[in-house]
Design a protein around this motif. Structure first.
Motif, PDB file in Angstrom:
ATOM      1  N   LEU A 131     -82.279  46.107  84.745  1.00 37.63           N
ATOM      2  CA  LEU A 131     -83.488  45.931  85.549  1.00 37.63           C
ATOM      3  C   LEU A 131     -83.470  44.599  86.284  1.00 37.63           C
ATOM      4  O   LEU A 131     -84.050  44.466  87.340  1.00 37.63           O
ATOM      5  CB  LEU A 131     -84.725  46.030  84.656  1.00 37.63           C
ATOM      6  CG  LEU A 131     -86.055  46.027  85.362  1.00 37.63           C
ATOM      7  CD1 LEU A 131     -86.154  47.174  86.356  1.00 37.63           C
ATOM      8  CD2 LEU A 131     -87.187  46.123  84.363  1.00 37.63           C
ATOM      9  N   SER A 132     -82.796  43.597  85.733  1.00 37.09           N
ATOM     10  CA  SER A 132     -82.788  42.277  86.360  1.00 37.09           C
ATOM     11  C   SER A 132     -81.391  41.673  86.333  1.00 37.09           C
ATOM     12  O   SER A 132     -80.677  41.789  85.353  1.00 37.09           O
ATOM     13  CB  SER A 132     -83.742  41.342  85.611  1.00 37.09           C
ATOM     14  OG  SER A 132     -83.657  40.030  86.115  1.00 37.09           O
TER      15      SER A 132
ATOM     16  N   ILE B 173     -95.338  39.178  90.569  1.00 37.35           N
ATOM     17  CA  ILE B 173     -94.122  39.946  90.298  1.00 37.35           C
ATOM     18  C   ILE B 173     -93.520  40.293  91.651  1.00 37.35           C
ATOM     19  O   ILE B 173     -94.173  40.907  92.486  1.00 37.35           O
ATOM     20  CB  ILE B 173     -94.421  41.238  89.508  1.00 37.35           C
ATOM     21  CG1 ILE B 173     -95.091  40.923  88.183  1.00 37.35           C
ATOM     22  CG2 ILE B 173     -93.145  42.044  89.298  1.00 37.35           C
ATOM     23  CD1 ILE B 173     -95.529  42.146  87.410  1.00 37.35           C
TER      24      ILE B 173
ATOM     25  N   PHE C 185     -90.258  42.124  93.682  1.00 33.96           N
ATOM     26  CA  PHE C 185     -89.204  43.116  93.513  1.00 33.96           C
ATOM     27  C   PHE C 185     -88.198  42.991  94.635  1.00 33.96           C
ATOM     28  O   PHE C 185     -88.550  43.015  95.798  1.00 33.96           O
ATOM     29  CB  PHE C 185     -89.784  44.542  93.536  1.00 33.96           C
ATOM     30  CG  PHE C 185     -90.726  44.825  92.415  1.00 33.96           C
ATOM     31  CD1 PHE C 185     -90.244  45.232  91.193  1.00 33.96           C
ATOM     32  CD2 PHE C 185     -92.084  44.670  92.581  1.00 33.96           C
ATOM     33  CE1 PHE C 185     -91.108  45.487  90.140  1.00 33.96           C
ATOM     34  CE2 PHE C 185     -92.960  44.928  91.541  1.00 33.96           C
ATOM     35  CZ  PHE C 185     -92.473  45.339  90.319  1.00 33.96           C
TER      36      PHE C 185
ATOM     37  N   SER D 179     -87.136  49.763  90.209  1.00 38.59           N
ATOM     38  CA  SER D 179     -87.651  48.631  89.431  1.00 38.59           C
ATOM     39  C   SER D 179     -89.171  48.655  89.365  1.00 38.59           C
ATOM     40  O   SER D 179     -89.763  48.436  88.301  1.00 38.59           O
ATOM     41  CB  SER D 179     -87.186  47.305  90.042  1.00 38.59           C
ATOM     42  OG  SER D 179     -85.794  47.186  89.985  1.00 38.59           O
ATOM     43  N   ALA D 180     -89.817  48.924  90.487  1.00 35.37           N
ATOM     44  CA  ALA D 180     -91.276  48.982  90.517  1.00 35.37           C
ATOM     45  C   ALA D 180     -91.784  50.105  89.606  1.00 35.37           C
ATOM     46  O   ALA D 180     -92.787  49.928  88.893  1.00 35.37           O
ATOM     47  CB  ALA D 180     -91.776  49.184  91.942  1.00 35.37           C
TER      48      ALA D 180
ATOM     49  N   VAL E 234     -91.508  48.895  85.911  1.00 30.83           N
ATOM     50  CA  VAL E 234     -92.553  47.915  85.571  1.00 30.83           C
ATOM     51  C   VAL E 234     -93.919  48.596  85.505  1.00 30.83           C
ATOM     52  O   VAL E 234     -94.733  48.303  84.629  1.00 30.83           O
ATOM     53  CB  VAL E 234     -92.551  46.741  86.568  1.00 30.83           C
ATOM     54  CG1 VAL E 234     -93.750  45.833  86.359  1.00 30.83           C
ATOM     55  CG2 VAL E 234     -91.258  45.946  86.432  1.00 30.83           C
TER      56      VAL E 234
ATOM     57  N   VAL F 112     -94.409  50.239  82.134  1.00 31.85           N
ATOM     58  CA  VAL F 112     -94.714  49.271  81.079  1.00 31.85           C
ATOM     59  C   VAL F 112     -96.168  48.819  81.167  1.00 31.85           C
ATOM     60  O   VAL F 112     -96.878  48.769  80.163  1.00 31.85           O
ATOM     61  CB  VAL F 112     -93.762  48.055  81.167  1.00 31.85           C
ATOM     62  CG1 VAL F 112     -94.203  46.940  80.236  1.00 31.85           C
ATOM     63  CG2 VAL F 112     -92.338  48.475  80.864  1.00 31.85           C
ATOM     64  N   ILE F 113     -96.632  48.525  82.378  1.00 34.19           N
ATOM     65  CA  ILE F 113     -98.021  48.091  82.556  1.00 34.19           C
ATOM     66  C   ILE F 113     -98.979  49.205  82.177  1.00 34.19           C
ATOM     67  O   ILE F 113     -99.993  48.977  81.500  1.00 34.19           O
ATOM     68  CB  ILE F 113     -98.262  47.614  84.004  1.00 34.19           C
ATOM     69  CG1 ILE F 113     -97.470  46.325  84.248  1.00 34.19           C
ATOM     70  CG2 ILE F 113     -99.744  47.411  84.273  1.00 34.19           C
ATOM     71  CD1 ILE F 113     -97.449  45.866  85.691  1.00 34.19           C
TER      72      ILE F 113
END
Length: 65
Positions: A5-6, A32, A34, A47-48, A51, A54-55
């Motif tokens: 992811l990163s 944040i 991206f 990626s968005a 995330v 998770v949020i």
């Protein structure tokens, strides 16, 4: 789906750099970002989405308390 992811976190500092990017506007905010110039839209969207999952999970867990 497994993947990276990163590629790392870029930080900046030194003379004339305060390291504050609008997160000082509210005590409960975060920035944040991206992607960058080397990323494709597909990578940024993926990626968005990760995330966002998770949020969303965190919010649902907080609401169930």
């Amino acid at each position: 789906m497994a993947g990276i992811l990163s590629r790392g976190v870029m930080t900046s500092g030194g003379a004339g750099v305060d390291g504050v990017y609008n997160q000082d506007l509210s005590p409960n905010s975060m920035t944040i970002e991206f992607g960058g110039v080397d990323n494709t839209f597909e990578e940024v969207y993926r990626s968005a989405d990760a995330v966002a999952e998770v949020i969303q999970e965190y919010i649902y867990e907080e609401l169930d308390r």
